[in-house]
Design a protein around this motif. Structure first.
Motif, PDB file in Angstrom:
ATOM      1  N   GLU A   1       0.779  -1.193   0.038  1.00 17.71           N
ATOM      2  CA  GLU A   1      -0.018   0.033  -0.129  1.00 17.71           C
ATOM      3  C   GLU A   1       0.997   1.342   0.183  1.00 17.71           C
ATOM      4  O   GLU A   1       0.702   2.298  -0.528  1.00 17.71           O
ATOM      5  CB  GLU A   1      -0.994  -0.061   1.264  1.00 17.71           C
ATOM      6  CG  GLU A   1      -1.835   1.175   1.457  1.00 17.71           C
ATOM      7  CD  GLU A   1      -3.027   1.085   0.232  1.00 17.71           C
ATOM      8  OE1 GLU A   1      -3.351   2.146  -0.423  1.00 17.71           O
ATOM      9  OE2 GLU A   1      -3.405   0.041  -0.032  1.00 17.71           O
ATOM     10  N   LEU A   2       1.926   1.171   0.781  1.00 24.83           N
ATOM     11  CA  LEU A   2       3.071   2.335   0.915  1.00 24.83           C
ATOM     12  C   LEU A   2       4.332   1.753   1.020  1.00 24.83           C
ATOM     13  O   LEU A   2       4.622   1.077   1.934  1.00 24.83           O
ATOM     14  CB  LEU A   2       2.271   2.972   2.038  1.00 24.83           C
ATOM     15  CG  LEU A   2       3.276   4.274   2.715  1.00 24.83           C
ATOM     16  CD1 LEU A   2       3.188   5.335   1.607  1.00 24.83           C
ATOM     17  CD2 LEU A   2       2.637   4.736   4.001  1.00 24.83           C
TER      18      LEU A   2
ATOM     19  N   ARG B   1      -2.715   7.504   7.875  1.00 24.66           N
ATOM     20  CA  ARG B   1      -3.674   7.793   6.748  1.00 24.66           C
ATOM     21  C   ARG B   1      -3.373   7.450   5.483  1.00 24.66           C
ATOM     22  O   ARG B   1      -4.031   6.619   4.932  1.00 24.66           O
ATOM     23  CB  ARG B   1      -4.090   9.102   6.893  1.00 24.66           C
ATOM     24  CG  ARG B   1      -4.617   9.895   7.969  1.00 24.66           C
ATOM     25  CD  ARG B   1      -5.099  11.284   7.608  1.00 24.66           C
ATOM     26  NE  ARG B   1      -4.101  12.423   7.262  1.00 24.66           N
ATOM     27  CZ  ARG B   1      -3.402  12.975   8.029  1.00 24.66           C
ATOM     28  NH1 ARG B   1      -3.450  12.929   9.284  1.00 24.66           N
ATOM     29  NH2 ARG B   1      -2.514  13.802   7.705  1.00 24.66           N
ATOM     30  N   LEU B   2      -2.251   7.239   5.081  1.00 28.79           N
ATOM     31  CA  LEU B   2      -1.624   6.893   3.731  1.00 28.79           C
ATOM     32  C   LEU B   2      -1.783   5.156   3.763  1.00 28.79           C
ATOM     33  O   LEU B   2      -2.333   4.746   2.730  1.00 28.79           O
ATOM     34  CB  LEU B   2      -0.386   7.252   3.285  1.00 28.79           C
ATOM     35  CG  LEU B   2      -0.338   8.898   2.892  1.00 28.79           C
ATOM     36  CD1 LEU B   2       1.039   9.135   2.657  1.00 28.79           C
ATOM     37  CD2 LEU B   2      -1.091   9.119   1.940  1.00 28.79           C
ATOM     38  N   ALA B   3      -1.455   4.737   4.798  1.00 29.90           N
ATOM     39  CA  ALA B   3      -1.466   3.276   4.874  1.00 29.90           C
ATOM     40  C   ALA B   3      -2.623   2.766   4.988  1.00 29.90           C
ATOM     41  O   ALA B   3      -2.707   1.764   4.258  1.00 29.90           O
ATOM     42  CB  ALA B   3      -0.521   2.902   6.147  1.00 29.90           C
ATOM     43  N   VAL B   4      -3.606   3.395   5.421  1.00 26.79           N
ATOM     44  CA  VAL B   4      -4.881   2.683   5.338  1.00 26.79           C
ATOM     45  C   VAL B   4      -5.877   3.501   3.931  1.00 26.79           C
ATOM     46  O   VAL B   4      -6.924   2.940   4.125  1.00 26.79           O
ATOM     47  CB  VAL B   4      -5.719   2.940   6.708  1.00 26.79           C
ATOM     48  CG1 VAL B   4      -5.045   2.038   7.928  1.00 26.79           C
ATOM     49  CG2 VAL B   4      -5.754   4.288   7.104  1.00 26.79           C
ATOM     50  N   GLY B   5      -5.131   3.973   3.324  1.00 32.17           N
ATOM     51  CA  GLY B   5      -5.960   4.401   2.175  1.00 32.17           C
ATOM     52  C   GLY B   5      -6.516   5.704   2.051  1.00 32.17           C
ATOM     53  O   GLY B   5      -7.424   6.043   1.323  1.00 32.17           O
ATOM     54  N   HIS B   6      -6.334   6.538   3.038  1.00 33.27           N
ATOM     55  CA  HIS B   6      -7.105   7.972   3.058  1.00 33.27           C
ATOM     56  C   HIS B   6      -5.809   8.825   3.168  1.00 33.27           C
ATOM     57  O   HIS B   6      -4.908   9.092   3.708  1.00 33.27           O
ATOM     58  CB  HIS B   6      -7.576   8.087   4.661  1.00 33.27           C
ATOM     59  CG  HIS B   6      -8.410   7.009   5.049  1.00 33.27           C
ATOM     60  ND1 HIS B   6      -9.661   6.757   4.396  1.00 33.27           N
ATOM     61  CD2 HIS B   6      -8.317   6.085   6.112  1.00 33.27           C
ATOM     62  CE1 HIS B   6     -10.498   5.756   4.840  1.00 33.27           C
ATOM     63  NE2 HIS B   6      -9.655   5.218   5.855  1.00 33.27           N
ATOM     64  N   THR B   7      -5.998   9.677   2.035  1.00 28.50           N
ATOM     65  CA  THR B   7      -5.117  10.793   1.828  1.00 28.50           C
ATOM     66  C   THR B   7      -5.392  12.136   2.318  1.00 28.50           C
ATOM     67  O   THR B   7      -6.233  12.219   2.875  1.00 28.50           O
ATOM     68  CB  THR B   7      -4.989  10.979   0.208  1.00 28.50           C
ATOM     69  OG1 THR B   7      -6.371  11.442  -0.327  1.00 28.50           O
ATOM     70  CG2 THR B   7      -4.365   9.755  -0.456  1.00 28.50           C
TER      71      THR B   7
END
Length: 193
Positions: free
Chosen positions: A81-82, A187-193
């Motif tokens: 994801e990241l 936030r990026l890891a769980v898909g929220h930008t």
């Protein structure tokens, strides 16, 4: 399935600072983490940055590290994801991102990649955020940010913090900045930008 994160260490390798970040990310985002470091997984305890850099230069170096990161990305079984890199690890990740399939990594965050100025012709294949400290010894950060912003998938910013602000082993570590960017990474890891 939990989101997967790749952490590419700086010259300190696997140390208490990187372990702290891995634990904080796992606690905040319930992620799976894979680590890449210049010392093939051997934990390190350097007295200071000079000792760490000497070991890094002797045992690995920039070209070998970039090759190790690329190989790890090319052989991954499940996408990340990241991908997050720090200093020498960020520079290695920058170079590797140009040679991977876009399905391997969804996005990347590179903290203070001090060698990036030598590889401006590289074009990452995934959305990439480059986060610099307030200065670098080998280039003007504002100039490099402007050049990086010319690439379609790259954003580059300067922070008021010093190179190393995310690593508790660095004399430039900044707890407030660490917490700020930990929240961003979560936030990026769980898909929220």
């Amino acid at each position: 399935m939990s989101p997967r994160i790749l952490l590419v260490s700086d010259i300190f390798g696997l140390c208490t600072g990187l372990n702290r970040l891995a634990q904080d990310l796992a606690a905040n985002a319930a992620v799976q983490i894979q680590l890449i470091d210049p010392y093939q997984g051997t934990a390190q305890q350097f007295a200071d940055e000079q000792q760490a850099y000497a070991a890094y230069s002797t045992q690995c170096g920039h070209d070998i590290y970039a090759g190790q990161v690329l190989q790890a990305l090319q052989t991954v079984q499940q996408p990340f994801e990241l991908a997050i890199g720090f200093s020498a690890g960020a520079s290695a990740l920058w170079r590797a991102l140009a040679g991977i399939e876009t399905s391997t990594v969804k996005q990347a965050v590179l903290f203070y990649p001090g060698q990036i100025h030598r590889h401006l012709c590289v074009t990452p294949q995934v959305p990439t955020q480059v986060i610099f400290g307030d200065s670098e010894p080998h280039f003007a950060v504002a100039d490099i940010c402007a050049q990086l912003q010319q690439q379609p998938a790259v954003s580059a910013v300067t922070t008021p913090f010093a190179h190393g602000f995310m690593n508790p082993a660095s004399k430039a570590f900044n707890e407030a900045a660490y917490r700020q960017y930990l929240a961003v990474l979560t936030r990026l890891a769980v898909g929220h930008t």
